[in-house]
Structure formats: structure tokens, C-alpha cells
Write a protein that holds these residues in place. Structure first.
Motif, PDB file in Angstrom:
ATOM      1  N   VAL A   1       5.323   0.893  23.828  1.00  0.00           N
ATOM      2  CA  VAL A   1       4.644   1.491  22.680  1.00  0.00           C
ATOM      3  C   VAL A   1       4.646   3.005  22.845  1.00  0.00           C
ATOM      4  O   VAL A   1       4.315   3.539  23.900  1.00  0.00           O
ATOM      5  N   SER A   2       5.059   3.692  21.798  1.00  0.00           N
ATOM      6  CA  SER A   2       5.002   5.152  21.741  1.00  0.00           C
ATOM      7  C   SER A   2       4.370   5.536  20.416  1.00  0.00           C
ATOM      8  O   SER A   2       4.204   4.698  19.530  1.00  0.00           O
TER       9      SER A   2
ATOM     10  N   GLY B   1      -5.772  16.349  16.650  1.00  0.00           N
ATOM     11  CA  GLY B   1      -6.726  15.849  17.619  1.00  0.00           C
ATOM     12  C   GLY B   1      -6.829  14.341  17.516  1.00  0.00           C
ATOM     13  O   GLY B   1      -6.481  13.742  16.489  1.00  0.00           O
ATOM     14  N   ALA B   2      -7.295  13.692  18.569  1.00  0.00           N
ATOM     15  CA  ALA B   2      -7.360  12.229  18.616  1.00  0.00           C
ATOM     16  C   ALA B   2      -8.183  11.671  17.463  1.00  0.00           C
ATOM     17  O   ALA B   2      -9.376  11.954  17.342  1.00  0.00           O
ATOM     18  N   GLY B   3      -7.522  10.924  16.578  1.00  0.00           N
ATOM     19  CA  GLY B   3      -8.193  10.314  15.443  1.00  0.00           C
ATOM     20  C   GLY B   3      -8.521  11.250  14.312  1.00  0.00           C
ATOM     21  O   GLY B   3      -9.061  10.820  13.284  1.00  0.00           O
ATOM     22  N   LEU B   4      -8.183  12.548  14.446  1.00  0.00           N
ATOM     23  CA  LEU B   4      -8.537  13.542  13.428  1.00  0.00           C
ATOM     24  C   LEU B   4      -7.412  13.775  12.438  1.00  0.00           C
ATOM     25  O   LEU B   4      -7.548  14.575  11.509  1.00  0.00           O
ATOM     26  N   SER B   5      -6.283  13.116  12.631  1.00  0.00           N
ATOM     27  CA  SER B   5      -5.199  13.045  11.657  1.00  0.00           C
ATOM     28  C   SER B   5      -4.409  11.797  11.971  1.00  0.00           C
ATOM     29  O   SER B   5      -4.506  11.246  13.074  1.00  0.00           O
ATOM     30  N   GLU B   6      -3.617  11.337  11.015  1.00  0.00           N
ATOM     31  CA  GLU B   6      -2.924  10.070  11.191  1.00  0.00           C
ATOM     32  C   GLU B   6      -1.844  10.158  12.264  1.00  0.00           C
ATOM     33  O   GLU B   6      -1.249  11.214  12.491  1.00  0.00           O
ATOM     34  N   SER B   7      -1.598   9.028  12.905  1.00  0.00           N
ATOM     35  CA  SER B   7      -0.504   8.902  13.856  1.00  0.00           C
ATOM     36  C   SER B   7       0.343   7.704  13.463  1.00  0.00           C
ATOM     37  O   SER B   7      -0.073   6.851  12.674  1.00  0.00           O
ATOM     38  N   LYS B   8       1.548   7.639  14.018  1.00  0.00           N
ATOM     39  CA  LYS B   8       2.465   6.533  13.771  1.00  0.00           C
ATOM     40  C   LYS B   8       2.927   5.981  15.116  1.00  0.00           C
ATOM     41  O   LYS B   8       3.377   6.733  15.976  1.00  0.00           O
ATOM     42  N   ALA B   9       2.823   4.673  15.274  1.00  0.00           N
ATOM     43  CA  ALA B   9       3.228   4.031  16.523  1.00  0.00           C
ATOM     44  C   ALA B   9       4.574   3.356  16.360  1.00  0.00           C
ATOM     45  O   ALA B   9       4.961   2.939  15.252  1.00  0.00           O
ATOM     46  N   GLN B  10       5.303   3.247  17.479  1.00  0.00           N
ATOM     47  CA  GLN B  10       6.564   2.532  17.527  1.00  0.00           C
ATOM     48  C   GLN B  10       6.445   1.453  18.610  1.00  0.00           C
ATOM     49  O   GLN B  10       5.826   1.676  19.651  1.00  0.00           O
ATOM     50  N   ILE B  11       7.054   0.300  18.367  1.00  0.00           N
ATOM     51  CA  ILE B  11       7.091  -0.790  19.342  1.00  0.00           C
ATOM     52  C   ILE B  11       8.548  -1.117  19.617  1.00  0.00           C
ATOM     53  O   ILE B  11       9.257  -1.586  18.731  1.00  0.00           O
ATOM     54  N   ARG B  12       9.022  -0.797  20.825  1.00  0.00           N
ATOM     55  CA  ARG B  12      10.418  -1.017  21.208  1.00  0.00           C
ATOM     56  C   ARG B  12      11.385  -0.237  20.316  1.00  0.00           C
ATOM     57  O   ARG B  12      12.551  -0.583  20.205  1.00  0.00           O
ATOM     58  N   GLY B  13      10.931   0.772  19.650  1.00  0.00           N
ATOM     59  CA  GLY B  13      11.754   1.526  18.717  1.00  0.00           C
ATOM     60  C   GLY B  13      11.593   1.100  17.280  1.00  0.00           C
ATOM     61  O   GLY B  13      12.058   1.798  16.372  1.00  0.00           O
ATOM     62  N   PHE B  14      10.954  -0.045  17.016  1.00  0.00           N
ATOM     63  CA  PHE B  14      10.632  -0.428  15.640  1.00  0.00           C
ATOM     64  C   PHE B  14       9.539   0.511  15.129  1.00  0.00           C
ATOM     65  O   PHE B  14       8.547   0.767  15.789  1.00  0.00           O
ATOM     66  N   GLN B  15       9.738   0.997  13.909  1.00  0.00           N
ATOM     67  CA  GLN B  15       8.840   1.978  13.328  1.00  0.00           C
ATOM     68  C   GLN B  15       7.705   1.312  12.557  1.00  0.00           C
ATOM     69  O   GLN B  15       7.783   0.123  12.203  1.00  0.00           O
ATOM     70  N   ASP B  16       6.652   2.086  12.300  1.00  0.00           N
ATOM     71  CA  ASP B  16       5.600   1.599  11.422  1.00  0.00           C
ATOM     72  C   ASP B  16       6.233   1.163  10.107  1.00  0.00           C
ATOM     73  O   ASP B  16       7.102   1.853   9.566  1.00  0.00           O
ATOM     74  N   ALA B  17       5.817   0.024   9.577  1.00  0.00           N
ATOM     75  CA  ALA B  17       6.393  -0.691   8.430  1.00  0.00           C
ATOM     76  C   ALA B  17       7.478  -1.663   8.858  1.00  0.00           C
ATOM     77  O   ALA B  17       8.003  -2.404   8.019  1.00  0.00           O
ATOM     78  N   GLU B  18       7.819  -1.691  10.172  1.00  0.00           N
ATOM     79  CA  GLU B  18       8.771  -2.678  10.679  1.00  0.00           C
ATOM     80  C   GLU B  18       8.088  -3.677  11.618  1.00  0.00           C
ATOM     81  O   GLU B  18       8.755  -4.494  12.240  1.00  0.00           O
ATOM     82  N   TYR B  19       6.766  -3.605  11.724  1.00  0.00           N
ATOM     83  CA  TYR B  19       5.987  -4.592  12.469  1.00  0.00           C
ATOM     84  C   TYR B  19       4.660  -4.781  11.746  1.00  0.00           C
ATOM     85  O   TYR B  19       4.273  -3.986  10.890  1.00  0.00           O
ATOM     86  N   ASN B  20       3.965  -5.859  12.080  1.00  0.00           N
ATOM     87  CA  ASN B  20       2.699  -6.170  11.431  1.00  0.00           C
ATOM     88  C   ASN B  20       1.524  -5.529  12.150  1.00  0.00           C
ATOM     89  O   ASN B  20       1.564  -5.325  13.365  1.00  0.00           O
ATOM     90  N   ILE B  21       0.481  -5.251  11.399  1.00  0.00           N
ATOM     91  CA  ILE B  21      -0.823  -4.951  11.977  1.00  0.00           C
ATOM     92  C   ILE B  21      -1.822  -5.888  11.305  1.00  0.00           C
ATOM     93  O   ILE B  21      -1.825  -6.032  10.074  1.00  0.00           O
ATOM     94  N   THR B  22      -2.651  -6.548  12.118  1.00  0.00           N
ATOM     95  CA  THR B  22      -3.625  -7.487  11.585  1.00  0.00           C
ATOM     96  C   THR B  22      -5.021  -7.112  12.062  1.00  0.00           C
ATOM     97  O   THR B  22      -5.188  -6.442  13.081  1.00  0.00           O
ATOM     98  N   TYR B  23      -6.015  -7.581  11.321  1.00  0.00           N
ATOM     99  CA  TYR B  23      -7.418  -7.428  11.710  1.00  0.00           C
ATOM    100  C   TYR B  23      -8.078  -8.785  11.546  1.00  0.00           C
ATOM    101  O   TYR B  23      -8.108  -9.344  10.439  1.00  0.00           O
ATOM    102  N   ASP B  24      -8.568  -9.333  12.634  1.00  0.00           N
ATOM    103  CA  ASP B  24      -9.117 -10.691  12.652  1.00  0.00           C
ATOM    104  C   ASP B  24      -8.157 -11.695  12.021  1.00  0.00           C
ATOM    105  O   ASP B  24      -8.562 -12.586  11.254  1.00  0.00           O
ATOM    106  N   GLY B  25      -6.879 -11.534  12.312  1.00  0.00           N
ATOM    107  CA  GLY B  25      -5.872 -12.468  11.836  1.00  0.00           C
ATOM    108  C   GLY B  25      -5.361 -12.213  10.438  1.00  0.00           C
ATOM    109  O   GLY B  25      -4.485 -12.949   9.961  1.00  0.00           O
ATOM    110  N   VAL B  26      -5.860 -11.175   9.764  1.00  0.00           N
ATOM    111  CA  VAL B  26      -5.427 -10.862   8.395  1.00  0.00           C
ATOM    112  C   VAL B  26      -4.435  -9.700   8.436  1.00  0.00           C
ATOM    113  O   VAL B  26      -4.803  -8.589   8.843  1.00  0.00           O
ATOM    114  N   PRO B  27      -3.179  -9.917   8.034  1.00  0.00           N
ATOM    115  CA  PRO B  27      -2.235  -8.797   7.970  1.00  0.00           C
ATOM    116  C   PRO B  27      -2.638  -7.834   6.860  1.00  0.00           C
ATOM    117  O   PRO B  27      -3.100  -8.249   5.791  1.00  0.00           O
ATOM    118  N   PHE B  28      -2.483  -6.534   7.109  1.00  0.00           N
ATOM    119  CA  PHE B  28      -2.785  -5.555   6.071  1.00  0.00           C
ATOM    120  C   PHE B  28      -1.771  -4.414   6.147  1.00  0.00           C
ATOM    121  O   PHE B  28      -1.065  -4.251   7.141  1.00  0.00           O
TER     122      PHE B  28
END
Length: 763
Positions: A97-98, A105-132
Motif C-alpha cells: 500500500v502506498s 497535513g494528515a487528514g487536512l486534505s484528501e489523499s489517494k491510496a494504491q494497492i499493488r499499483g492499482f489506483q483509487d477507483a480500481e479497488y473497493n472500499i467498504t464500511y461495515d460490509g457496504v461498498p461505497f
């Protein structure tokens, strides 16, 4: 013992409970008997060995894992990370994860994460099992929905999972958040912190404990407020969050959970953020906005107000011995109202722009068809949506060695998006867009409208899987999922074409799955996975004049993974290898005739492969050492073209550190290194980004009900480059031959060291 009574016994201390949650909770084996050495994660049935090392490890994995995963506990979030951290910073400690962003500053503007090089919008994010995610593509806003006070545990699943893992971007994996847990005992916690950039936070967490008059109902409430001047110039940030959760035991075999959260952010930032090299040379790496009202960079012209809400009603029931039913009904909304300068890169570029360019930059057209006059061009922006959905899932034990899980996910979303040109000085319409007429009606589009668009999605997924246990310790789970995803645009002025259009696209996929987990011993398990992943095309494939010529289908991946997990009394480790074949990447057709306009097809291919591992060793005195690393190959695989590492895909990542937890003392020093990468993925050396690291030192001491903390984020004051947004060319025609520059590229750097002190009162 019923499911609820067992869970209550666990929480009362029959076995050691660790607040770990696994993403594939619905597929877990039956919970262990009281007195065993395993614990059930809060909100799931996944087992994590309750050992000394797992009580302190920042990252671990379940012995029941069927794909590589990283489970990050609440204690790590509270003891080792900034209280303002967003979920991407929490996930950053995981292998592979990168992220970039967070430049204010931490949490004071948006960030984008990558998983194995897959970009945000190429993996899921869920909250209590609900994808959003957003409704134009499944991207995310890291500090908008769920600040850290709403997260109990975060699990990064590096793979599509089983058939019951839901989302429209399964092929890149999942980042799964789980909500703050309610507790058996009543308590209250008040927290205040103050630190660099005049950043202060207040937080309250209230637990009702079990209310016996209401049958053991438990209520948890939280509120949080953040204010900061921000690390960047003229970039203040303010945020408010409220969160509530009620767990109602309706009967010994039925439980109802109600959850809701509301978040509001206000901040000053250009819509297309970043500073040019010329601006950085004049004003420094932290430049963003200024106080000049004649400039598009004026802070008064660049501000955003975002509000979100998220609600879940979850019903869990034992419907027969060893059989359960679960239903999640949910809704969430997002509203982004932005005012921004049109182009904040035009001044102080690396190469001087001409007088004509500067004059054009500060010119507006206040009457349709008239000549331009002095003004400051900008635009208003609205992006708002409401999503409704329901996830129903039944798990039925057929025999002692076979259990079937089946379910349905349905979702509906309505979205409104618009952008209009304005003169930022007067807020009058700026009629600066090119003349466009509707090809059917001949009606001209107002020249101040970029787009005005309603869109909708209708989506459902059917899934089933059969869990087979033919031998002791061996679990084989084949599965199947059918996906149907429809997009529809009803636009008064569609984006890009700028005239009225009604367009739809229906995308379907059939996805097989097969996972195997074998418990070699009580401490060691191995796993393997074959799975197909899926990603629906973005809404932008419908921003075309002739949609009938586009043939874009869902993007798909084929995943092969294998690994092992070991939980000893002092050592916890896991490692894996993976190979992912990605095909059907949506791209434009370079050979489409001009008469057809933009045409979208599936032509791109890529290969992702690598090795990952993580380990923690705990000594008897509360001291632990941990490390993880990954080597990630993520390259294009198109015939006849060079195989290049994809953009924003680091070649490797590494993390390590020391933690100490004993009596009243909490101490940690962690460091995450992100290896070199390319910002564009086209091999251009100008966009190569060197490696960078972020070290966090955290120390806390408990004195009775008071906990005092000190935290240094980015301990070594690294301000390395983390991302580049490529801009337009500037051609110097005053020389022969002409010289082409890229002065409008926007650069992003780490914000540098910050120091925060905090006091927490618990009673």
C-alpha cells in the motif's frame, strides 16, 4: 450457546479479545468454544489467535485467510497515528500500500491510496460490509465520510476475495473499514489535541454499556471537531463529524444494529490543486493560494464545502442450528459545492508566458458574443448524489462438511453534477465556452455552461459459494457471482459534448471464484486463490457524441495467489506471492474516424505480480519489532509496445518499527518507505519520482484516568516529491526551432514535520 451469548462471553473475558476484523467475515468457520486461545474479531466471526504478539502487532492476518490481507487494530490507530489521520494513512502501514496527497497535513486534505499499483477507483472500499464510492467512477474521498474516530479496525484484502465480497471494483482488492464497536461497560472519553499549523482537535466518545432495561441494548456516540491553518499557504481546513451506533438484542438469536454518521468539511483549495515549478521556486513547496484578489490563486475564490451522511440498518439472525441470515439496508449521500479559479498554474510558470497569455488568463466575457474584458475567470461546481441499497445474505449448513452461502446486492444511485463559468470578482456569468449547438434541435448551448447533468445507476449482484470441509483443517470454497451494472445519463448539457443527451450503458460479468485454506497446525495455515475481478466502465464513456460506436465492456482480471500465515506465541508472520492478468482496459480508439468523434474500446492489458510479507516479534516485556515489505511488478502488457511500469505504481514498499506497550506506557516508532515510481507511466524521465518515507514517533503515558500523548509525524522532516500532474505544453515560438516546455505541470510534496500534543480523559 447462542451466537449472542457466545459473543457476550467473549467480550466479558472468557477468552482474550483482540479488536481485529476480517473482510470475509460471513464465510468464517464456526466460533471456537469458550476457553480456546482464539478470539472473534468485533463484528465478525473471523478468528485471530489471541497471543502476546497479536495484542501488539500493528498488522497481522487471520489463520482463516483465503487471500493476502492486513488487519490493522484500533489500538494501533489510537496509539501510533495522528488523530486527524484519514483511512488511507491507516492503511499505509500494510504491505504493497502506498499513497500520495495529504499535502496540507494528515487528514487536512484528501489523499489517494494504491494497492499493488492499482489506483483509487480500481479497488473497493467498504464500511461495515457496504461498498461505497463516487457514482461517476468508484473513487473515494479519504477525509470526507469516515474520520478515524468512526473506525474500529481496517482490513486491506489484496485480491477479489470470495464471491460474497461485494463492490464494482473487485479486481484491485478491497479496503474494508469496520465501525466503532459498542461495549458492555459504560464509559466516556474526552480528547483534545493541539499541534503544528495551529491544528486543534476535540473529540468525545460515549458508551452506554448494556442497558438491561432495554434487553441489553448498547449505544455508542462520538463527536469530533478539527480546525487547522493547514501546511500550505492560505489553506485552512475545518471539519465536524458526529457518529452514532445502537445494538439491540431483539432475542437470543436476533440482533438489530442501527448506525449513522454525518460529516462536514470546509476548506480553501483550488479544484485542480498543485503548484508549478515556477511557483515553487518563488514561494516554496507549500505554496497553494495567495491573498491577491486579482489572481486566480486568491484564497477567497477557491473554497469547498462538503457534507456527507451514511446510514446502515443491519439485521442478524440465527435461523437454524449453524445457519444464519443477515440483511443490510443502507443509504449514503455526498454533496460537494466548490468555487475555484479556472487555472491556478498560469502565473509564475517555469518559462515566462507571453503578455498575451497573461492578458488572456485574466479576461472574461460578461455578455454573450461580446469582447473580453478584465476579470478573474473561475467556475462553480456541484457534485451531489444519493445512494440506496440492500445486501441480503444467508449461510446454511447442509452437512457437517458443507455450508452454502447465497445472497443478493441491489443498489440505486441518483447524481447531479454541474459546472458554470463565472467572473470570480463579480460572480457574473462568464460566457467563455466555445459555441455549440444541439445537433438535433439546433438550439445553442449558453456559453457559460460547461455541463449540467443528471445520471443514475442501477446495479445488482447475485452470488453463491459452497464451503467444503472434506478433511480436518481443509476448507475449499468454490463460488460464482453475476454482476449487472447499468449507467444512464439524462443531461440538459452533457459533459464534453455540452448539449442535451439521454444515453445508457448496461455492463454484465460472470465471475468464478475458488479459494482453499488448509490449517497445517493450530498455528500455521496456508491458502490459495483463483478469482476473476471486475470493474465497470466509468461514466465518462458516455460523454461522447455518438455512443453507438463505443464498445467498452467491463474491465476484468484473473488473479492467482498463494500464501501462508503463522501465529506463534511471540512471532506472527505471513507471506504470499501473486500474479494478476488484467485485460479489457478501457481506452479511446486511435483509429476511429473523425466523423465518429471519441470512441471507447477495450484494448489495454497489464500484468501485476509480486511477493509480499509481514512479521512481528514480541518480547515478554511488552516490546515488539515489526517489518513488512513488498516487491511489486505492475507493467503494461500490450502487444508491440514497451512493457512499462504503470503510473503511480511503486516498484516496492517497506515498513518497520518498534512498539512498546506495558502498564501506563505506550511508545512506537514506525516508518513506511514508498519506492520509486513514475507519475505518468509513459517512461518519460521527467516524471520519475524517487522513493520517500514517513516516520511517526508516538509516546503516551497514563496517569489514572488521564492519558498524555506526544506525536511527531514525519519525524525526519521529509518534503520529498510524491506526485506530479502533467499539464499542457508551452511552445516558445520566439526561437527557431520552436522549443516545447512543460511549465504547467503541478507538483505535490510531503508537508514536512508536525508535532502534536494531546490529553485524553477517560471515566
Amino acid at each position: 450457546m447462542t451466537m449472542l451469548n457466545l459473543r457476550r462471553a467473549l467480550l466479558l473475558g472468557t477468552i482474550a479479545t483482540i479488536p481485529f476484523i476480517a473482510a470475509n467475515a460471513a464465510l468464517a468457520a464456526e466460533a471456537p468454544a469458550a476457553g480456546s486461545d482464539q478470539a472473534i474479531a468485533e463484528g465478525s466471526n473471523i478468528l485471530v489467535t489471541a497471543t502476546k504478539v497479536n495484542e501488539i502487532a500493528p498488522v497481522t492476518a487471520s489463520l482463516q485467510a483465503t487471500q493476502p490481507q492486513a488487519i490493522i487494530s484500533r489500538s494501533f490507530i489510537e496509539d501510533s497515528l495522528p488523530a486527524t489521520a484519514d483511512f488511507n494513512q491507516i492503511a499505509l502501514i500494510s504491505p504493497s500500500v502506498s499513497n500520495f496527497g495529504g499535502v496540507n497535513g494528515a487528514g487536512l486534505s484528501e489523499s489517494k491510496a494504491q494497492i499493488r499499483g492499482f489506483q483509487d477507483a480500481e479497488y473497493n472500499i467498504t464500511y461495515d460490509g457496504v461498498p461505497f464510492g463516487d457514482t461517476n467512477d468508484p473513487s473515494h474521498h479519504s477525509n470526507t465520510f469516515f474520520p478515524s474516530n468512526t473506525i474500529e479496525t481496517l482490513v486491506v484484502d489484496r485480491g477479489p476475495g470470495n464471491a460474497s465480497n461485494l463492490g464494482i471494483a473487485t479486481f484491485g482488492g478491497s479496503m474494508n473499514m469496520f465501525s466503532r464497536a459498542t461495549r458492555e461497560d459504560a464509559s466516556a472519553e474526552l480528547k483534545g489535541s493541539y499541534g503544528s499549523w495551529n491544528t486543534w482537535l476535540t473529540r468525545a466518545v460515549l458508551q452506554s454499556g448494556s442497558i438491561e432495561k432495554l434487553g441489553g441494548t448498547q449505544i455508542m456516540l462520538s463527536g469530533q471537531h478539527i480546525e487547522s491553518d493547514g501546511a500550505r499557504t492560505y489553506s485552512p481546513f475545518r471539519s465536524n463529524n458526529i457518529f452514532g451506533k445502537i445494538m439491540i438484542p431483539i432475542s437470543p438469536d436476533v440482533k438489530l444494529t442501527l448506525l449513522g454518521t454525518y460529516n462536514e468539511n470546509r476548506f480553501n483549495q483550488p479544484d485542480k490543486d498543485g503548484a508549478t515549478q515556477g511557483q515553487i521556486a518563488l514561494y516554496g513547496k507549500n505554496f497553494s493560494l495567495n491573498n491577491d484578489p486579482n489572481s486566480q490563486n486568491y484564497y477567497g475564490y477557491n473554497h469547498t464545502h462538503k457534507t456527507t451522511d451514511f446510514e446502515i440498518v443491519k439485521l442478524e439472525a440465527n435461523i437454524a442450528p449453524n445457519s444464519t441470515f443477515e440483511n443490510r439496508a443502507y443509504t449514503y449521500s455526498y454533496d460537494n459545492e466548490t468555487l475555484s479559479g479556472n487555472d491556478v498554474t498560469l502565473f509564475a510558470a517555469a518559462t515566462p508566458t507571453s503578455a498575451a497569455d497573461i492578458a488572456k488568463a485574466n479576461a472574461v466575457v460578461l455578455t454573450p458574443g461580446a469582447k473580453s474584458v478584465f476579470g478573474v475567470p473561475g467556475y462553480t461546481k456541484t457534485n451531489k448524489y444519493r445512494v440506496w441499497g440492500d445486501i441480503a445474505k444467508a449461510r446454511i449448513q447442509l452437512t457437517d462438511f458443507a455450508t452454502v452461502t447465497a445472497g443478493l446486492w441491489i443498489e440505486r444511485a441518483n447524481t447531479y453534477r454541474q459546472q458554470r463559468d463565472v467572473d470570480l470578482v463579480t460572480m457574473s456569468p462568464n460566457y467563455a465556452e466555445k459555441a455549440v449547438k444541439n445537433p438535433v434541435t439546433g438550439v445553442a448551448t449558453p456559453a457559460n455552461i460547461k455541463f449540467d447533468q443528471d445520471s443514475h445507476t442501477n446495479h445488482y449482484e447475485l452470488f453463491t459459494e459452497l464451503e467444503l470441509r472434506p478433511l480436518p483443517g481443509l476448507t475449499i470454497t468454490p463460488g460464482f457471482k453475476h454482476v449487472d451494472f447499468e449507467r444512464r445519463i439524462n443531461a440538459a448539457y452533457n459533459q464534453t459534448t455540452r448539449y442535451a443527451q439521454n444515453i445508457s450503458g448496461d455492463y454484465q460479468a460472470d465471475l468464478p471464484f475458488l479459494t482453499v485454506n488448509y490449517a497445517v497446525t493450530d498455528q500455521l495455515s496456508t491458502y490459495a486463490q483463483f478469482a476473476k475481478g471486475f470493474l465497470a466502465p466509468p461514466l465518462s464513456v458516455l460523454y461522447v457524441a455518438n455512443p453507438q460506436f463505443s464498445t467498452a465492456a467491463p474491465q476484468k482480471s484473473t488473479n492467482y495467489q498463494a500464501g501462508l500465515v503463522y501465529h506463534g506465541s511471540h512471532l506472527s508472520l505471513d507471506a504470499d506471492v501473486y500474479y494478476i492478468d488484467f485485460r479489457n482496459k478501457v481506452t479511446t480508439d486511435p483509429f476511429a474516424p473523425a466523423s465518429e468523434g471519441t470512441v471507447y474500446i477495450n484494448a489495454g492489458k497489464a500484468v501485476y505480480k509480486g511477493v509480499e510479507g509481514q512479521a512481528t516479534y514480541a518480547f515478554n516485556n511488552g516490546l515488539a519489532l515489526f517489518a513488512n515489505a513488498s516487491r511489486n511488478y505492475a507493467k503494461t502488457n500490450n502487444d508491440g509496445s514497451p512493457h512499462l511500469q504503470l503510473g503511480n505504481a511503486p516498484y516496492w514498499t517497506a515498513a518497520g518499527g518498534v512498539l512498546f506497550k506495558s502498564g501506563p506506557i505506550r511508545f512506537s516508532l514506525i516508518d513506511k518507505y514508498t519506492g520509486p515510481q513514475s507519475a505518468t507511466g509513459d517512461g518519460d524521465p521527467r516524471y520519475r519520482i524517487g522513493g520517500y518515507n514517513t516516520a511517526i514517533l508516538s509516546a503516551r503515558y497514563q496517569i489514572g484516568p488521564v492519558r498524555i500523548g506526544l506525536e511527531v509525524n514525519d519525524l525526519f522532516d521529509s518534503t520529498r516529491l510524491t506526485n506530479i500532474n502533467a499539464g499542457k505544453d508551452y511552445v516558445d515560438k520566439t526561437v527557431t526551432p520552436n522549443i516545447t516546455y512543460r511549465p504547467y505541470d503541478q507538483y505535490f510534496y510531503q508537508p514536512g514535520r508536525s508535532v502534536t500534543g494531546d490529553i485524553t480523559l477517560t471515566f
